[in-house]
Each structure stands twice: as structure tokens, then as C-alpha cells.
Scaffold this motif. Structure first.
Motif, PDB file in Angstrom:
ATOM      1  N   MET A  12     -21.508  -5.528  45.539  1.00 55.42           N
ATOM      2  CA  MET A  12     -22.079  -4.791  46.670  1.00 55.42           C
ATOM      3  C   MET A  12     -21.116  -4.626  47.843  1.00 55.42           C
ATOM      4  SD  MET A  12     -24.810  -7.527  48.293  1.00 55.42           S
ATOM      5  CE  MET A  12     -24.951  -6.658  49.857  1.00 55.42           C
ATOM      6  N   GLY A  13     -19.991  -5.316  47.797  1.00 55.66           N
ATOM      7  CA  GLY A  13     -19.006  -5.136  48.855  1.00 55.66           C
ATOM      8  C   GLY A  13     -18.252  -3.823  48.755  1.00 55.66           C
ATOM      9  N   VAL A  14     -18.284  -3.222  47.558  1.00 57.67           N
ATOM     10  CA  VAL A  14     -17.528  -1.983  47.351  1.00 57.67           C
ATOM     11  C   VAL A  14     -18.359  -0.857  46.734  1.00 57.67           C
ATOM     12  CG1 VAL A  14     -15.297  -3.134  47.190  1.00 57.67           C
ATOM     13  CG2 VAL A  14     -16.667  -2.848  45.120  1.00 57.67           C
ATOM     14  N   GLU A  15     -19.565  -1.153  46.275  1.00 55.74           N
ATOM     15  CA  GLU A  15     -20.439  -0.151  45.673  1.00 55.74           C
ATOM     16  C   GLU A  15     -21.863  -0.324  46.214  1.00 55.74           C
ATOM     17  OE1 GLU A  15     -19.311   2.216  43.991  1.00 55.74           O
ATOM     18  OE2 GLU A  15     -17.530   1.565  42.888  1.00 55.74           O
ATOM     19  N   PRO A  16     -22.689   0.717  46.139  1.00 54.86           N
ATOM     20  CA  PRO A  16     -24.080   0.580  46.598  1.00 54.86           C
ATOM     21  C   PRO A  16     -24.807  -0.526  45.812  1.00 54.86           C
ATOM     22  CG  PRO A  16     -23.527   2.895  46.227  1.00 54.86           C
ATOM     23  CD  PRO A  16     -22.409   2.090  45.653  1.00 54.86           C
ATOM     24  N   ASN A  18     -27.287  -3.054  43.905  1.00 61.96           N
ATOM     25  CA  ASN A  18     -28.382  -2.921  42.944  1.00 61.96           C
ATOM     26  C   ASN A  18     -28.506  -1.501  42.376  1.00 61.96           C
ATOM     27  OD1 ASN A  18     -29.370  -5.571  42.708  1.00 61.96           O
ATOM     28  ND2 ASN A  18     -30.501  -5.400  44.621  1.00 61.96           N
ATOM     29  N   THR A  19     -27.346  -0.909  42.077  1.00 59.41           N
ATOM     30  CA  THR A  19     -27.329   0.393  41.402  1.00 59.41           C
ATOM     31  C   THR A  19     -26.538   0.257  40.111  1.00 59.41           C
ATOM     32  OG1 THR A  19     -25.290   1.126  42.493  1.00 59.41           O
ATOM     33  CG2 THR A  19     -27.392   1.651  43.601  1.00 59.41           C
ATOM     34  N   LEU A  20     -26.752   1.188  39.191  1.00 60.31           N
ATOM     35  CA  LEU A  20     -26.006   1.149  37.934  1.00 60.31           C
ATOM     36  C   LEU A  20     -24.507   1.258  38.193  1.00 60.31           C
ATOM     37  CD1 LEU A  20     -28.196   3.278  35.506  1.00 60.31           C
ATOM     38  CD2 LEU A  20     -28.164   0.796  35.830  1.00 60.31           C
ATOM     39  N   ARG A  21     -24.135   2.060  39.163  1.00 62.58           N
ATOM     40  CA  ARG A  21     -22.720   2.189  39.519  1.00 62.58           C
ATOM     41  C   ARG A  21     -22.127   0.829  39.892  1.00 62.58           C
ATOM     42  NH1 ARG A  21     -19.845   6.701  43.262  1.00 62.58           N
ATOM     43  NH2 ARG A  21     -18.068   5.492  43.998  1.00 62.58           N
ATOM     44  N   SER A  22     -22.862   0.060  40.672  1.00 61.13           N
ATOM     45  CA  SER A  22     -22.395  -1.249  41.099  1.00 61.13           C
ATOM     46  C   SER A  22     -22.331  -2.231  39.934  1.00 61.13           C
ATOM     47  CB  SER A  22     -23.311  -1.786  42.197  1.00 61.13           C
ATOM     48  OG  SER A  22     -22.762  -2.922  42.824  1.00 61.13           O
ATOM     49  N   TYR A  23     -23.325  -2.193  39.052  1.00 63.18           N
ATOM     50  CA  TYR A  23     -23.335  -3.093  37.894  1.00 63.18           C
ATOM     51  C   TYR A  23     -22.190  -2.763  36.939  1.00 63.18           C
ATOM     52  CZ  TYR A  23     -28.133  -3.783  39.567  1.00 63.18           C
ATOM     53  OH  TYR A  23     -29.248  -4.021  40.333  1.00 63.18           O
ATOM     54  N   LEU A  24     -21.964  -1.480  36.716  1.00 64.10           N
ATOM     55  CA  LEU A  24     -20.877  -1.082  35.820  1.00 64.10           C
ATOM     56  C   LEU A  24     -19.522  -1.487  36.387  1.00 64.10           C
ATOM     57  CD1 LEU A  24     -22.257   2.419  34.790  1.00 64.10           C
ATOM     58  CD2 LEU A  24     -21.883   0.478  33.249  1.00 64.10           C
ATOM     59  N   ALA A 197     -22.474 -16.493  49.392  1.00 62.05           N
ATOM     60  CA  ALA A 197     -21.636 -15.566  48.658  1.00 62.05           C
ATOM     61  C   ALA A 197     -20.178 -15.919  48.974  1.00 62.05           C
ATOM     62  CB  ALA A 197     -21.930 -14.135  49.083  1.00 62.05           C
ATOM     63  N   VAL A 198     -19.373 -16.012  47.937  1.00 65.03           N
ATOM     64  CA  VAL A 198     -17.971 -16.392  48.064  1.00 65.03           C
ATOM     65  C   VAL A 198     -17.157 -15.109  48.153  1.00 65.03           C
ATOM     66  CG1 VAL A 198     -16.049 -17.577  46.944  1.00 65.03           C
ATOM     67  CG2 VAL A 198     -18.359 -18.547  46.833  1.00 65.03           C
ATOM     68  N   ASN A 199     -16.774 -14.731  49.376  1.00 70.89           N
ATOM     69  CA  ASN A 199     -16.175 -13.417  49.607  1.00 70.89           C
ATOM     70  C   ASN A 199     -14.774 -13.438  50.197  1.00 70.89           C
ATOM     71  OD1 ASN A 199     -18.386 -11.995  48.612  1.00 70.89           O
ATOM     72  ND2 ASN A 199     -19.421 -11.993  50.589  1.00 70.89           N
ATOM     73  N   THR A 200     -14.240 -14.626  50.438  1.00 76.34           N
ATOM     74  CA  THR A 200     -12.890 -14.741  50.981  1.00 76.34           C
ATOM     75  C   THR A 200     -12.118 -15.779  50.177  1.00 76.34           C
ATOM     76  OG1 THR A 200     -13.401 -16.530  52.531  1.00 76.34           O
ATOM     77  CG2 THR A 200     -13.806 -14.267  53.286  1.00 76.34           C
ATOM     78  N   LEU A 201     -10.793 -15.746  50.310  1.00 69.42           N
ATOM     79  CA  LEU A 201      -9.970 -16.738  49.626  1.00 69.42           C
ATOM     80  C   LEU A 201     -10.262 -18.140  50.134  1.00 69.42           C
ATOM     81  CD1 LEU A 201      -6.512 -14.948  49.295  1.00 69.42           C
ATOM     82  CD2 LEU A 201      -8.179 -15.437  47.490  1.00 69.42           C
ATOM     83  N   ASP A 202     -10.534 -18.275  51.423  1.00 67.81           N
ATOM     84  CA  ASP A 202     -10.875 -19.594  51.965  1.00 67.81           C
ATOM     85  C   ASP A 202     -12.163 -20.122  51.338  1.00 67.81           C
ATOM     86  OD1 ASP A 202      -8.660 -19.817  53.564  1.00 67.81           O
ATOM     87  OD2 ASP A 202      -9.658 -19.144  55.399  1.00 67.81           O
ATOM     88  N   ALA A 215     -19.340 -19.011  41.330  1.00 66.27           N
ATOM     89  CA  ALA A 215     -19.474 -18.388  42.642  1.00 66.27           C
ATOM     90  C   ALA A 215     -20.099 -17.011  42.489  1.00 66.27           C
ATOM     91  CB  ALA A 215     -18.117 -18.259  43.314  1.00 66.27           C
ATOM     92  N   VAL A 216     -21.009 -16.698  43.399  1.00 62.86           N
ATOM     93  CA  VAL A 216     -21.567 -15.352  43.508  1.00 62.86           C
ATOM     94  C   VAL A 216     -20.754 -14.612  44.555  1.00 62.86           C
ATOM     95  CG1 VAL A 216     -23.622 -14.011  44.085  1.00 62.86           C
ATOM     96  CG2 VAL A 216     -23.857 -16.208  42.908  1.00 62.86           C
ATOM     97  N   THR A 217     -20.295 -13.408  44.225  1.00 60.55           N
ATOM     98  CA  THR A 217     -19.410 -12.694  45.139  1.00 60.55           C
ATOM     99  C   THR A 217     -19.761 -11.218  45.238  1.00 60.55           C
ATOM    100  OG1 THR A 217     -17.092 -12.165  45.643  1.00 60.55           O
ATOM    101  CG2 THR A 217     -17.709 -12.259  43.314  1.00 60.55           C
ATOM    102  N   ASP A 218     -19.451 -10.636  46.405  1.00 60.40           N
ATOM    103  CA  ASP A 218     -19.660  -9.209  46.628  1.00 60.40           C
ATOM    104  C   ASP A 218     -18.467  -8.370  46.185  1.00 60.40           C
ATOM    105  OD1 ASP A 218     -21.940 -10.081  47.922  1.00 60.40           O
ATOM    106  OD2 ASP A 218     -21.202  -9.675  49.944  1.00 60.40           O
ATOM    107  N   PHE A 219     -17.325  -9.024  45.909  1.00 58.92           N
ATOM    108  CA  PHE A 219     -16.077  -8.288  45.735  1.00 58.92           C
ATOM    109  C   PHE A 219     -15.423  -8.555  44.382  1.00 58.92           C
ATOM    110  CE2 PHE A 219     -16.593  -8.784  50.320  1.00 58.92           C
ATOM    111  CZ  PHE A 219     -16.459  -7.463  50.733  1.00 58.92           C
TER     112      PHE A 219
END
Length: 230
Positions: A12-16, A18-24, A197-202, A215-219
Motif C-alpha cells: 500500500m505504500g506504492v499502490e492503492p 486492498n486492490t488487485l493491482r496492489s496484491y499483484l 508495519a516495518v517500513n524503514t531500514l531502522d 514483518a508486515v510492510t507497505d513497501f
């Protein structure tokens, strides 16, 4: 031990979200699993949406529970994407799914689907409500469940007890509120712990230092930097 990387609502950090586009995109990025949210439409369809209302993530307005599937399908969920039903997601990607439900009706519909399509090996059921998880485990033999927790520090023992009573194999907690002691308490009880959500290197370094199982991540970038076994 393998460290699992779980795409948050796709990536979800780069795609809409909960959409198929994001899942793919999450699957193409090599995510080990995808976490998504499920709710029931007015006419009983199990749709992938996080909020109780559609206002934030689509060009529509109103409560999900007050809209039919046909009405939801008319909405733009971002980049021209439509609101998918859970069966759409199952058909679109092959990676394991972590399906989050927050109310009894959605949990019941998901349980029926797991039984009908024999999905227990592919789909984990996640919820912050341990009673819903316990009911799912009762209704669906072999169901794998995940207890969501915002806080997992001072009350580690209580949270572990809740997870075990609910039959959950994993606790997913806010990475910013995890402690090494809490993680060790869960591991001693035979439970896995993932951070979100684990979204940074730190945050990724913290996840490793805490000995998390995933880890669950947006990116998608977290997958390439976080791939390791120990």
C-alpha cells in the motif's frame, strides 16, 4: 528460521491499498504472504476493504455495510481499480493470504468460504478479537489464526494467554511497541511474533534484533533488503 515478509494490503505504500493491482505488485515483489482486510457488503459479499466506510480509499461515500456489491463495483479504488471480492484475490495471486476480519458476520462468511473451498492451508484468519478467532478455529478444523495486537509490552503474559486460548499460532504487534522480553515470552510459549508495519531500514533492523518471525510492510523494497535466514 525463515523470516517472512508480508505485504500490507498488497504493497500500500506504492499502490492503492486492498486492490488487485496492489496484491499483484506484492506477489511480483516476492512477498511471502499478503495481508488484507475483509468486510461484508449489504448483500453479503466478502469484499476487500479496510475502513467501515468507503470514503478514504474510493471516490464514493457511505458505509460498506450499506452498499451492495454492484454499488461497490462502481467505485474507483485508486488508479482505476475496483473493489475486489475475496474470490477475485484468490484467483489473482498464488501466495498465502492473511485475511483480517473484525466482526462476527464477516468472520462467519470467511469460515464458510474456507470450508467450501478447502483453503486452510493457504489462508490465515487474523483479528484483534480473540473470541472471533476461537470461533473460527471451532468452525474450521485446521484453521490457522493470527491475533492482532496494538500493544505487546507490559502485558506480554496476558496477551500470550489470550492467543493460546484463541488457538492463535501468531501474534502480530506494532513494531514500535515490541520489546525483546515480550517476544521471548511468546516464543517460549511456542508462538510466532510478527511486527507491523516495518517500513524503514531502522525498523527492519529492530525486527531482526528482536528476533521476530516476520514483518508486515507497505513497501516492496523491504522484501529485497529483509530476505535472510538464520
Amino acid at each position: 528460521m525463515t523470516f517472512l515478509t508480508i505485504g500490507h494490503r498488497g504493497v500500500m505504500g506504492v499502490e492503492p491499498e486492498n486492490t488487485l493491482r496492489s496484491y499483484l505488485r506484492a506477489e511480483r515483489s516476492g512477498m511471502d504472504a499478503i495481508a488484507l482486510d475483509l468486510q461484508l457488503s449489504k448483500d453479503g459479499a466478502l469484499v476487500a476493504l479496510h475502513d467501515p466506510e468507503v470514503d478514504r480509499t474510493t471516490d464514493g461515500s457511505g458505509a460498506v455495510a450499506h452498499l451492495t456489491l454492484a454499488e461497490l463495483r462502481e467505485l474507483d479504488a485508486g488508479e482505476g481499480e475496483r473493489v475486489p471480492v475475496f474470490e477475485d484475490v484468490l484467483d489473482a495471486v498464488r501466495v498465502p493470504l492473511q485475511a483480517s476480519v473484525r466482526d462476527r458476520a464477516a468472520a462467519g462468511a470467511l469460515a464458510e468460504l474456507l470450508l467450501r473451498l478447502d483453503l486452510t492451508a493457504r489462508v490465515e484468519v487474523a483479528s484483534p478479537d480473540d473470541a472471533l478467532l476461537a470461533e473460527t478455529a471451532r468452525r474450521v478444523p485446521g484453521a490457522r489464526t493470527v491475533l492482532y495486537a496494538d500493544s505487546f509490552g507490559d502485558g506480554a503474559g496476558d496477551l500470550v494467554a489470550r492467543a493460546r486460548t484463541a488457538g492463535a499460532a501468531t501474534i502480530a504487534a506494532d513494531i514500535r511497541r515490541l520489546t525483546l522480553e515480550a517476544v521471548e515470552t511468546a516464543h517460549t510459549a511456542g508462538l510466532r511474533v510478527t511486527g507491523r508495519a516495518v517500513n524503514t531500514l531502522d525498523q527492519l533492523r529492530l525486527a531482526r534484533a528482536l528476533g521476530l518471525d516476520g514483518a508486515v510492510t507497505d513497501f516492496p523494497e523491504i522484501r529485497s533488503t529483509g530476505r535472510f535466514t538464520a
